[in-house]
Write a protein that holds these residues in place. Structure first.
Motif, mmCIF file in Angstrom:
data_model
loop_
_atom_site.group_PDB
_atom_site.id
_atom_site.type_symbol
_atom_site.label_atom_id
_atom_site.label_comp_id
_atom_site.label_asym_id
_atom_site.label_seq_id
_atom_site.Cartn_x
_atom_site.Cartn_y
_atom_site.Cartn_z
ATOM 1 N N VAL A 4 0.899 -1.074 -0.084
ATOM 2 C CA VAL A 4 0.064 0.063 -0.055
ATOM 3 C C VAL A 4 0.877 1.321 0.015
ATOM 4 C CG1 VAL A 4 -1.835 1.541 1.030
ATOM 5 C CG2 VAL A 4 -1.821 -1.214 1.327
ATOM 6 N N ILE A 5 0.452 2.279 -0.863
ATOM 7 C CA ILE A 5 1.177 3.712 -0.790
ATOM 8 C C ILE A 5 -0.112 4.714 -0.738
ATOM 9 C CG2 ILE A 5 2.516 5.303 -1.920
ATOM 10 C CD1 ILE A 5 4.111 3.440 -3.219
ATOM 11 N N MET A 6 -0.067 5.152 0.443
ATOM 12 C CA MET A 6 -0.728 6.353 0.978
ATOM 13 C C MET A 6 -0.227 7.659 0.391
ATOM 14 S SD MET A 6 -3.738 5.280 2.224
ATOM 15 C CE MET A 6 -4.301 3.701 3.293
ATOM 16 N N VAL A 7 -0.958 8.591 -0.448
ATOM 17 C CA VAL A 7 -0.367 9.757 -0.992
ATOM 18 C C VAL A 7 -1.362 11.200 -0.373
ATOM 19 C CG1 VAL A 7 0.242 11.168 -2.842
ATOM 20 C CG2 VAL A 7 0.654 8.827 -3.055
ATOM 21 N N ASP A 8 -0.873 11.624 0.596
ATOM 22 C CA ASP A 8 -1.706 12.699 1.202
ATOM 23 C C ASP A 8 -0.866 13.985 1.167
ATOM 24 O OD1 ASP A 8 -3.696 14.228 2.059
ATOM 25 O OD2 ASP A 8 -4.132 13.088 3.958
ATOM 26 N N LEU A 9 -0.332 14.397 -0.028
ATOM 27 C CA LEU A 9 0.361 15.608 -0.057
ATOM 28 C C LEU A 9 -0.410 16.816 -0.816
ATOM 29 C CD1 LEU A 9 3.428 13.673 -1.841
ATOM 30 C CD2 LEU A 9 3.486 14.877 0.451
ATOM 31 N N ASN A 10 -0.060 17.970 -0.444
ATOM 32 C CA ASN A 10 -0.639 18.875 -1.323
ATOM 33 C C ASN A 10 0.295 20.144 -1.153
ATOM 34 O OD1 ASN A 10 -1.325 19.062 2.114
ATOM 35 N ND2 ASN A 10 -1.057 21.037 1.494
ATOM 36 N N GLU A 11 0.003 21.157 -2.136
ATOM 37 C CA GLU A 11 0.918 22.449 -2.489
ATOM 38 C C GLU A 11 0.036 23.379 -2.437
ATOM 39 O OE1 GLU A 11 3.047 21.628 -5.978
ATOM 40 O OE2 GLU A 11 1.275 21.822 -7.077
ATOM 41 N N ALA A 12 0.581 24.792 -2.308
ATOM 42 C CA ALA A 12 -0.118 25.906 -2.439
ATOM 43 C C ALA A 12 -0.502 26.181 -4.027
ATOM 44 C CB ALA A 12 0.741 27.116 -2.242
ATOM 45 N N ASP A 13 -1.680 26.524 -4.231
ATOM 46 C CA ASP A 13 -2.277 26.614 -5.634
ATOM 47 C C ASP A 13 -2.865 27.895 -5.728
ATOM 48 O OD1 ASP A 13 -3.858 26.254 -8.089
ATOM 49 O OD2 ASP A 13 -2.434 24.715 -8.527
ATOM 50 N N SER A 14 -2.684 28.989 -6.521
ATOM 51 C CA SER A 14 -3.421 30.103 -6.551
ATOM 52 C C SER A 14 -4.628 30.034 -7.209
ATOM 53 C CB SER A 14 -2.471 31.357 -7.092
ATOM 54 O OG SER A 14 -2.310 30.939 -8.355
ATOM 55 N N PHE A 15 -4.620 28.913 -7.944
ATOM 56 C CA PHE A 15 -6.017 28.953 -8.841
ATOM 57 C C PHE A 15 -7.299 28.232 -8.154
ATOM 58 C CE2 PHE A 15 -2.440 29.257 -11.992
ATOM 59 C CZ PHE A 15 -2.966 30.260 -12.585
ATOM 60 N N SER A 16 -6.793 27.695 -6.871
ATOM 61 C CA SER A 16 -7.995 26.839 -6.161
ATOM 62 C C SER A 16 -8.681 27.734 -5.228
ATOM 63 C CB SER A 16 -7.055 25.810 -5.226
ATOM 64 O OG SER A 16 -8.040 24.977 -4.482
ATOM 65 N N LEU A 17 -9.698 27.577 -5.085
ATOM 66 C CA LEU A 17 -10.636 28.326 -4.158
ATOM 67 C C LEU A 17 -10.010 28.255 -2.544
ATOM 68 C CD1 LEU A 17 -14.117 27.631 -5.159
ATOM 69 C CD2 LEU A 17 -12.851 29.624 -5.337
ATOM 70 N N THR A 18 -9.480 26.990 -2.289
ATOM 71 C CA THR A 18 -8.841 26.819 -0.830
ATOM 72 C C THR A 18 -7.520 27.132 -0.983
ATOM 73 O OG1 THR A 18 -8.138 24.584 -1.649
ATOM 74 C CG2 THR A 18 -10.437 24.919 -0.733
ATOM 75 N N GLY A 19 -7.041 27.487 -1.978
ATOM 76 C CA GLY A 19 -5.598 27.925 -2.012
ATOM 77 C C GLY A 19 -4.737 26.837 -2.011
ATOM 78 N N GLN A 20 -5.226 25.534 -1.995
ATOM 79 C CA GLN A 20 -4.449 24.497 -2.010
ATOM 80 C C GLN A 20 -4.821 23.486 -3.237
ATOM 81 O OE1 GLN A 20 -1.738 23.322 0.636
ATOM 82 N NE2 GLN A 20 -1.841 25.343 0.604
ATOM 83 N N CYS A 21 -3.777 22.459 -3.508
ATOM 84 C CA CYS A 21 -4.180 21.482 -4.506
ATOM 85 C C CYS A 21 -3.327 20.289 -4.067
ATOM 86 C CB CYS A 21 -3.174 21.936 -5.728
ATOM 87 S SG CYS A 21 -3.080 20.637 -7.032
ATOM 88 N N ALA A 22 -4.071 19.123 -4.159
ATOM 89 C CA ALA A 22 -3.780 17.911 -3.522
ATOM 90 C C ALA A 22 -4.217 16.783 -4.632
ATOM 91 C CB ALA A 22 -4.214 17.411 -2.254
ATOM 92 N N PRO A 23 -3.234 16.029 -5.079
ATOM 93 C CA PRO A 23 -1.765 15.836 -4.904
ATOM 94 C C PRO A 23 -1.170 16.945 -5.510
ATOM 95 C CG PRO A 23 -2.199 14.118 -6.466
ATOM 96 C CD PRO A 23 -3.636 14.918 -6.067
#
Length: 455
Positions: free
Chosen positions: A342-361
């Motif tokens: 199993v590999i769990m990927v729960d990463l995010n980065e800042a994203d100016s185009f997102s309403l939350t300001g975040q993008c995952a993955p």
């Protein structure tokens, strides 16, 4: 105290403009349950959308205890409010003046006195309505800001940045929705406003006796302690855990290996290690974040590597010096671990185009070449489970297309419209779909497997 300002600034609607000013409290000298401070803070917010003609102006009392909350003090918070009250041309926030955020605060719903407070402040607010409404005896309506939060305790409010994403805060929060109470511990990064990066359910305990207690309206939070619930998971973690169902044939393996990329998934991986007896490897580059997760979220009994996830999947980034702590961690990881079920990927980065300001993955991780490198690290019939918060539809479509091209078998679990879990299955042969919970297995499982499935 004199309050002077140029009211001509408010004669017309200025799209997506906000102004903060202070006015004298019309209830000064009186004990008003709503208007409590000597002076009040007004925030005049103009809509970014096309305004109505004539414009529609309304006001909102900032709930007690929320005066310095991001929702009522930041541009992102203003945007969310204007979305909540869609159709309003100008929104005026009325707040008491307070300093900082209280360490513990109970958000009791105040219903009495709202109408009286509105009548007292309404005359002051008429100076901030567009000139076209001032001669029409316009009576500013007061809208209600409903919130399910009933209690918040500030556990950690770091001043210095503890991670690459900046400083963060940790709170214990109690909400009440449809009469049901729920307590959670949440971690938020301040530069991403209200985006919750990690959450865990918590149990209320009486401070002296350490006995569990059910929450209710009249409970005294000052006599309670909260403890992380190591058995019950929040919905996101439950959905990611559900991603293990396609590998039920592997559950009798003596060593179930799981790799988690990103500290966001630390609570789930701790559950896998302690409740389901997985060998869990967590990779997180931000040491401050991981230390906070260990202390405040009871993350334990897992192998932890303070590394860049790109080094783990050999994504052509500069590797740390072999003599450094990170370099030694990387050497140990490559020596001891290679393939995972199993590999769990729960990463995010800042994203100016997102309403939350975040993008995952992160955007780079959804590319075909990156997914192929992840696939190499998975055992046959193993799974990769992604937490996905797409900034836009194109991101979502590209990610699913690339996953199908690389893995073939892909499943998804929708949590909300912009929040889901995606499961990719590596197989050399056909693998059955995720079984429905109500269906019985084709063959009787072993005792160990029964226990695992029940958990």
């Amino acid at each position: 105290m004199a309050f002077r300002f140029d009211t001509t600034l408010f004669d017309t609607i200025h799209q997506w403009n906000s102004t903060v000013l202070h006015v004298k409290n019309p209830s000064e000298g009186q004990k008003d349950p709503i208007l409590r401070s000597e002076s009040l803070r007004l925030t005049v917010i103009d809509s970014c959308w096309m305004t109505k003609n004539p414009p529609l102006v309304a006001a909102v009392f900032v709930p007690l205890g929320y005066e310095n909350d991001w929702a009522f003090c930041t541009p992102a918070g203003f945007a969310k409010l204007m979305t909540k009250f869609y159709g309003i041309s100008r929104l005026i926030l009325v707040a008491n003046l307070t300093e900082g955020n209280p360490k513990h605060y109970r958000f009791d719903e105040v219903s009495e006195g709202l109408e009286g407070a509105a009548d007292k402040i309404r005359a002051t607010l008429t100076e901030f309505i567009p000139v076209t409404l001032r001669n029409a005896e316009y009576k500013i309506p007061f809208l209600k800001h409903n919130d399910s939060l009933v209690f918040r305790s500030n556990i950690s409010n770091l001043i210095e940045p503890a991670s690459a994403l900046g400083d963060f805060s940790i709170h214990e929060e109690v909400t009440k929705i449809n009469g049901e109470f729920e307590a959670r511990k949440v971690l938020r990064f301040k530069n991403t406003d209200n985006w919750i990066h990690r959450a865990a359910k918590i149990k209320a305990l009486i401070r002296k006796s350490r006995k569990g207690v059910d929450l209710h309206d009249k409970i005294n939070y000052g006599k309670l302690n909260f403890k992380v619930d190591n058995v019950n998971l929040v919905p996101l973690c439950e959905a990611m855990l559900n991603g293990l169902r396609p590998i039920s044939i592997l559950l009798e393996k003596k060593e179930r290996r799981c790799l988690c990329l990103g500290g966001n998934g630390a609570v789930l991986t701790s559950f896998l290690a302690n409740q389901l007896k997985f060998v869990v490897v967590l990779v997180e580059i931000n040491i401050g974040l991981f230390e906070a997760l260990q202390v405040d979220f009871n993350v334990k009994n897992i192998y932890c590597f303070n590394l860049n996830w790109r080094n783990i999947i050999k994504q052509g980034v500069a590797e740390p010096s072999p003599s450094s702590v990170a370099g030694k961690h990387l050497a140990i990881f490559r020596k001891e671990f290679s393939l995972f079920y199993v590999i769990m990927v729960d990463l995010n980065e800042a994203d100016s185009f997102s309403l939350t300001g975040q993008c995952a993955p992160p955007r780079e991780l959804i590319q075909v070449n990156m997914l192929e490198k992840i696939k190499v690290m998975i055992e046959d019939n193993g799974v990769v489970v992604f937490h996905v918060n797409p900034p836009d539809y194109q991101f979502y479509a590209d990610f699913l297309t690339n996953l199908i091209d690389v893995f073939g078998k892909v499943r998804k679990i929708m949590l909300t419209e912009n929040n889901l879990v995606v499961i990719a299955i590596k197989s050399r042969r056909n693998v059955s779909s995720i079984p429905a919970p109500s269906k019985a297995p084709a063959t009787a499982p072993s005792t160990e497997r029964k226990v695992f499935l029940i958990r």
